[in-house]
Design a protein around this motif. Structure first.
Motif, mmCIF file in Angstrom:
data_model
loop_
_atom_site.group_PDB
_atom_site.id
_atom_site.type_symbol
_atom_site.label_atom_id
_atom_site.label_comp_id
_atom_site.label_asym_id
_atom_site.label_seq_id
_atom_site.Cartn_x
_atom_site.Cartn_y
_atom_site.Cartn_z
ATOM 1 N N GLU A 194 0.860 -1.184 0.000
ATOM 2 C CA GLU A 194 0.000 0.000 0.000
ATOM 3 C C GLU A 194 0.901 1.241 0.000
ATOM 4 O OE1 GLU A 194 -3.517 2.182 2.642
ATOM 5 O OE2 GLU A 194 -2.654 0.270 3.290
ATOM 6 N N LYS A 232 7.004 -9.427 5.265
ATOM 7 C CA LYS A 232 5.892 -10.186 4.687
ATOM 8 C C LYS A 232 6.280 -11.658 4.519
ATOM 9 C CE LYS A 232 1.970 -10.806 2.420
ATOM 10 N NZ LYS A 232 0.654 -10.724 3.096
ATOM 11 N N SER A 235 6.532 -13.091 8.232
ATOM 12 C CA SER A 235 5.446 -12.858 9.178
ATOM 13 C C SER A 235 4.460 -14.027 9.215
ATOM 14 C CB SER A 235 4.702 -11.568 8.805
ATOM 15 O OG SER A 235 3.611 -11.364 9.684
ATOM 16 N N ASP A 237 1.557 -13.454 10.526
ATOM 17 C CA ASP A 237 0.287 -12.739 10.503
ATOM 18 C C ASP A 237 -0.185 -12.614 9.059
ATOM 19 O OD1 ASP A 237 -1.913 -11.171 10.827
ATOM 20 O OD2 ASP A 237 -0.844 -9.391 11.563
ATOM 21 N N SER A 238 -1.207 -13.371 8.710
ATOM 22 C CA SER A 238 -1.708 -13.366 7.328
ATOM 23 C C SER A 238 -2.350 -12.031 6.961
ATOM 24 C CB SER A 238 -2.729 -14.489 7.133
ATOM 25 O OG SER A 238 -3.816 -14.334 8.048
ATOM 26 N N ALA A 239 -2.715 -11.248 7.966
ATOM 27 C CA ALA A 239 -3.368 -9.965 7.705
ATOM 28 C C ALA A 239 -2.357 -8.831 7.492
ATOM 29 C CB ALA A 239 -4.292 -9.613 8.868
ATOM 30 N N PHE A 240 -1.064 -9.140 7.687
ATOM 31 C CA PHE A 240 -0.053 -8.091 7.530
ATOM 32 C C PHE A 240 -0.040 -7.578 6.095
ATOM 33 C CE2 PHE A 240 4.282 -6.983 6.171
ATOM 34 C CZ PHE A 240 4.480 -5.852 6.953
ATOM 35 N N LYS A 241 -0.047 -6.261 5.965
ATOM 36 C CA LYS A 241 -0.018 -5.646 4.637
ATOM 37 C C LYS A 241 1.150 -4.660 4.561
ATOM 38 C CE LYS A 241 -2.888 -3.312 1.219
ATOM 39 N NZ LYS A 241 -4.233 -2.757 0.911
#
Length: 339
Positions: A194, A232, A235, A237-241
């Motif tokens: 992003e 990424k 991590s 955390d699968s929600a990490f963006k």
């Protein structure tokens, strides 16, 4: 009388001998002084020759060092240009697509115009002509866009002219953000991030060396993308963006690091949510050849050159980093500061 005369003659001879001895001693002393002075002069001459040789060697070594430094700097520039190549190709392709599409449309419109002229439908001809003019303006706009990208690429690769020129910092930052992003995407299709921008529109053009400041911004942005991409990959955390943001801000009469008033300045911030920089190496990141990247992934000169460029502009560069939260690099560029 003879005895007295003999005693006088003996005294005279003794006196003469003492004088000769004294003269000999003085002569020997003078010779010794001459020898010592000669030795000192020879030593000084030899020492001077050695110093001259040492000076020449130092000058030769310094010249070689400067040459090597120039080669390393050029290598770093070409490496960063390589990072941009795919992004540049992507950015050029967009305006070229517009140019090609509008050219095809204009060809059809002009054919249609000829038909309407033969029919005598002047109102339709005028309407078509207006469409053609509008499309030509768009072609011109996108052509200039492609031209600006190519000029920026050439400016980035060539040696710095060391001449300041009025530069739109917001435009420069936005340009390198998109080029770096598309360049990384072209190499790694799985990468995504992003992009967040927050540009202070009150900032007018400021006098900087654009290719140098562009290199600094590019280096910070590519480092930010690298950091977020590494997090990424590791991590859980699968929600990490991955998120990289760049912001500019006008600073009126800002405070220096020592609390002194420094006058007006522009602040540029590049922030990422990567793994962060460990505390024990934060103080080393601006040192030449220091890198946390694997061998072959970086020269270790990017941040060192960035530091030198900002200092040359009379500015400041600082870093704040928190483990597992990310890193923020902040640049402060004084306005109307002579190099």
């Amino acid at each position: 009388m003879e005895i007295e005369q003999s005693q006088k003659d003996l005294a005279t001879k003794t006196e003469l001998l003492q004088r000769e001895k004294k003269i000999a001693e003085e002569r020997n002393l003078m010779y010794s002084i001459i020898v010592v002075i000669s030795l000192i002069l020879i030593f000084l001459f030899w020492n001077n020759r050695q110093k001259q040789k040492a000076k020449r060697k130092i000058e030769e070594a310094f010249a070689k060092l400067k040459e090597t430094q120039a080669q390393l700097i050029q290598s770093e520039k070409m490496a960063s240009l390589g990072e941009l190549t795919a992004g540049i190709a992507h950015e050029i392709q967009n305006p070229l697509n517009f140019v090609n599409n509008f050219s095809e449309v204009n060809k059809e419109l002009l054919t249609e115009m000829k038909e309407e002229l033969e029919k005598g439908n002047l109102e339709d001809v005028k309407a078509i002509a207006d469409d053609v003019i509008s499309n030509e303006e768009k072609i011109n706009h996108h052509g200039k866009r492609a031209d600006a990208i190519v000029k920026g690429m050439l400016q980035h690769s060539r040696a710095s002219s060391a001449e300041k020129e009025p530069t739109d910092i917001n435009k420069l930052a936005d340009e390198y953000l998109r080029l770096a992003y598309h360049g990384l995407r072209a190499k790694d299709k799985a990468f995504n991030a992003e992009l967040v921008t927050d540009f202070d529109e009150s900032i007018s053009k400021i006098d900087v060396i654009p290719q140098d400041i562009g290199r600094v911004i590019l280096n910070l942005i590519t480092n930010a993308f690298y950091a977020t991409n590494e997090r990424k990959k590791t991590s859980e955390d699968s929600a990490f963006k991955p998120t990289v943001s760049i912001a500019t801000k006008m600073m009126d009469n800002h405070l220096g690091t020592g609390g002194e008033r420094k006058g007006n300045a522009v602040q540029i911030s590049v922030k990422d949510n990567g793994n962060g920089i460990p505390k024990d190496i934060v103080d080393k990141i601006f040192q030449p050849f220091f890198t946390t990247k694997p061998t072959g992934s970086g020269t270790g000169l990017g941040l060192s050159l960035s530091y030198d460029i900002i200092k040359t502009h009379g500015g400041e560069i600082a870093v704040e980093s928190t483990a597992s939260k990310g890193t923020t690099f902040t640049i402060i560029l004084p306005i109307n500061q002579e190099i």
